[in-house]
Design a protein around this motif. Structure first.
Motif, PDB file in Angstrom:
ATOM      1  N   THR A   1     -42.350 -30.715  16.811  1.00 32.14           N
ATOM      2  CA  THR A   1     -43.203 -31.906  16.985  1.00 32.14           C
ATOM      3  C   THR A   1     -44.623 -31.611  16.516  1.00 32.14           C
ATOM      4  OG1 THR A   1     -41.884 -32.594  18.889  1.00 32.14           O
ATOM      5  CG2 THR A   1     -44.076 -33.564  18.682  1.00 32.14           C
TER       6      THR A   1
ATOM      7  N   ALA B   1     -46.305 -33.572  13.437  1.00 30.73           N
ATOM      8  CA  ALA B   1     -47.570 -34.302  13.647  1.00 30.73           C
ATOM      9  C   ALA B   1     -48.678 -33.682  12.799  1.00 30.73           C
ATOM     10  CB  ALA B   1     -47.945 -34.274  15.128  1.00 30.73           C
TER      11      ALA B   1
ATOM     12  N   ALA C   1     -52.442 -32.704  17.508  1.00 27.71           N
ATOM     13  CA  ALA C   1     -51.119 -32.167  17.159  1.00 27.71           C
ATOM     14  C   ALA C   1     -50.576 -31.334  18.319  1.00 27.71           C
ATOM     15  CB  ALA C   1     -51.220 -31.316  15.889  1.00 27.71           C
TER      16      ALA C   1
ATOM     17  N   SER D   1     -49.279 -33.483  21.084  1.00 30.19           N
ATOM     18  CA  SER D   1     -47.923 -34.049  20.843  1.00 30.19           C
ATOM     19  C   SER D   1     -46.859 -33.035  21.269  1.00 30.19           C
ATOM     20  CB  SER D   1     -47.754 -34.399  19.364  1.00 30.19           C
ATOM     21  OG  SER D   1     -47.676 -33.235  18.560  1.00 30.19           O
TER      22      SER D   1
END
Ligand code: SDX
Length: 393
Positions: free
Chosen positions: A202, A206, A216, A219
């Motif tokens: 993830t 991101a 980032a 996330s």
């Protein structure tokens, strides 16, 4: 290298990327951080040294280690106005909600690390993120129990500093228990990185859009929260409490095997390990050491967990599917023994994993050939068709 991802249509649920950080052999139950066995690092190294290794690819010399740990200490405090972020939450908000929100909030503060083309910006971002995550996590806990945030004390080591921020109160002196600090350091090492797990993937996806680096990381915290991922350590303790006694183990194993029941044995199974998760083995051994220092397995959770493991690993359903205890199965027993409340178990995972997220983000963002990640799909919806008026439907 599309944000670190290449999509192989032959594999519907995975996408892969190249990375030099962590190697896992799921069949052998092997986990290497930059070529060093994670279980050996857990026994011989410390979390700060492992952070340096994951970020730089080599173990530090004495002077490199001192420069790195001094830099981390310089970044442990939060900007005072960040404290207002906490007061916007209801007191019983889950600490993971506060952690992901406030880490994302860092992106509104630091403009000296947004030019990720600049190696100096990347270095400051890495050190600041690793330094601040324990301070934010401990402050979230303090807010949830109505106590004032405790400022970091930089003469302490990383794990001791966190424990003091968690448990000290302004009215009294606080002495960090070295057994707890050592156990925490081992757990942070074992949670530091794990290849392309859901939360790391993830962060890479991101980050591949060029978004703010702190956003980032935020996330990744959100992805880790789920019970199928980092939220499992909290779920394991709740499950062991629900089982309560060895006499109930068979009932819960039957539930886990029942295809009509969504119930799963938390802390068991892994997408990659089809053998023992090497981290679970080290953590289980450490449970004995920690509980011995705290008066033994007084609530019987360790004995129950080991009995559950013994019965499950003799059961054909688990053996056939190669479902072994994973990193989350025993970690909560240590967290509980050193006083960490259940709702802080997943934030503990996030503290350890932050260096892994940062290392993967920097590996990707430093690649001049990096492009935005763009996984594809196998379309299973309607074929093209003309619009029809509502009267005709
Ligand atoms: C982490 O990816 C990483 O590296 C993650 C992690 C890291 O360090 O980042 O290692 C950390 O997330 C560890 C996993 C923590 N989660 C849990 O402990 C939750 C319980 N575990 C399961 O939900 C599951 O095992 C997963 C999510 C961990 C793995 O899921 P998979 O690989 O998709 O496995 P699956 O769902 O395809 O299961 C295969 C079979 C199924 O049965 P069949 O359809 O073949 O009949 O095994 C069964 C599943 O029903 N199964 C379980 C089970 N886990 C899998 N049955 C009962 N209890 C379980 N725990």
């Amino acid at each position: 290298n599309t944000g670190g991802f290449t999509f192989d249509p032959g594999f519907t649920s995975t996408c892969s990327c190249e990375s030099a950080i962590t190697f896992i052999d799921g069949e052998k139950g092997q986990l290497l951080y930059r070529g060093y066995r994670a279980d050996e690092l857990a026994q011989k190294s410390n979390y700060m040294e492992v952070c340096y290794l994951l970020l730089n690819g080599e173990l530090p010399t004495q002077s490199e280690y001192e420069e790195f740990t001094d830099a981390i200490r310089m970044h442990t405090m939060l900007n005072e106005s960040l404290k207002r972020f906490f007061t916007g939450f209801h007191y019983d908000a889950h600490p993971m909600a506060m952690l992901s929100s406030i880490v994302s909030g860092l992106s509104a503060f630091y403009h000296d690390t947004t030019n990720t083309a600049d190696p100096e910006h990347r270095k400051i971002f890495a050190r600041r993120m690793i330094a601040k995550i324990p301070t934010i996590a401990a402050a979230a806990y303090k807010y949830s129990i109505g106590q004032p945030m405790i400022y970091p004390k930089n003469e302490l080591d990383y794990s001791s500093n966190f424990l003091r921020m968690m448990f000290a109160v302004p009215a009294e002196e606080y002495e960090v228990d070295p057994v707890a600090a050592e156990a925490l350091d081992v757990l942070l090492i074992l949670h530091a990185d794990h290849e392309q797990n859901a939360s790391t993937s993830t962060v890479r996806l991101a980050g591949s859009t060029g978004c703010n680096p702190y956003a980032a990381i935020s996330s990744g915290i959100a992805a880790l929260w789920g019970p199928a991922h980092g939220g499992a350590n909290e779920a394991v303790l709740k499950q062991l409490s629900a089982i309560g006694d060895v006499s109930n183990v068979d009932k819960f194993i039957a539930k886990a095997k029942d295809k009509n029941d969504p119930f799963r044995l938390m802390g068991f199974g892994h997408r990659v390990y089809k053998n023992f998760d090497p981290r679970a083995t080290v953590i289980r051994e450490h449970c004995h050491k920690v509980l011995k220092a705290y008066g033994g397995d007084t609530d019987g959770m360790l004995e129950l967990a080991m009995k559950l493991e013994e019965i499950a690993l003799k059961d054909e359903y688990f053996v056939e599917r190669k479902l072994y205890p994973n990193v989350d199965f025993y970690s909560g027993i240590i967290y509980k023994a050193i006083g960490i409340p259940t709702n802080m178990f997943t934030p503990m995972f996030a503290i350890g994993r932050t260096v892994g997220w940062v290392a993967h983000y920097l590996e990707m963002i430093s690649d001049p050939g990096m492009r935005i990640g763009r996984p594809r799909q196998i379309y299973t919806g309607a074929t093209e068709r003309p619009y029809t008026d509502i009267a005709g439907r």
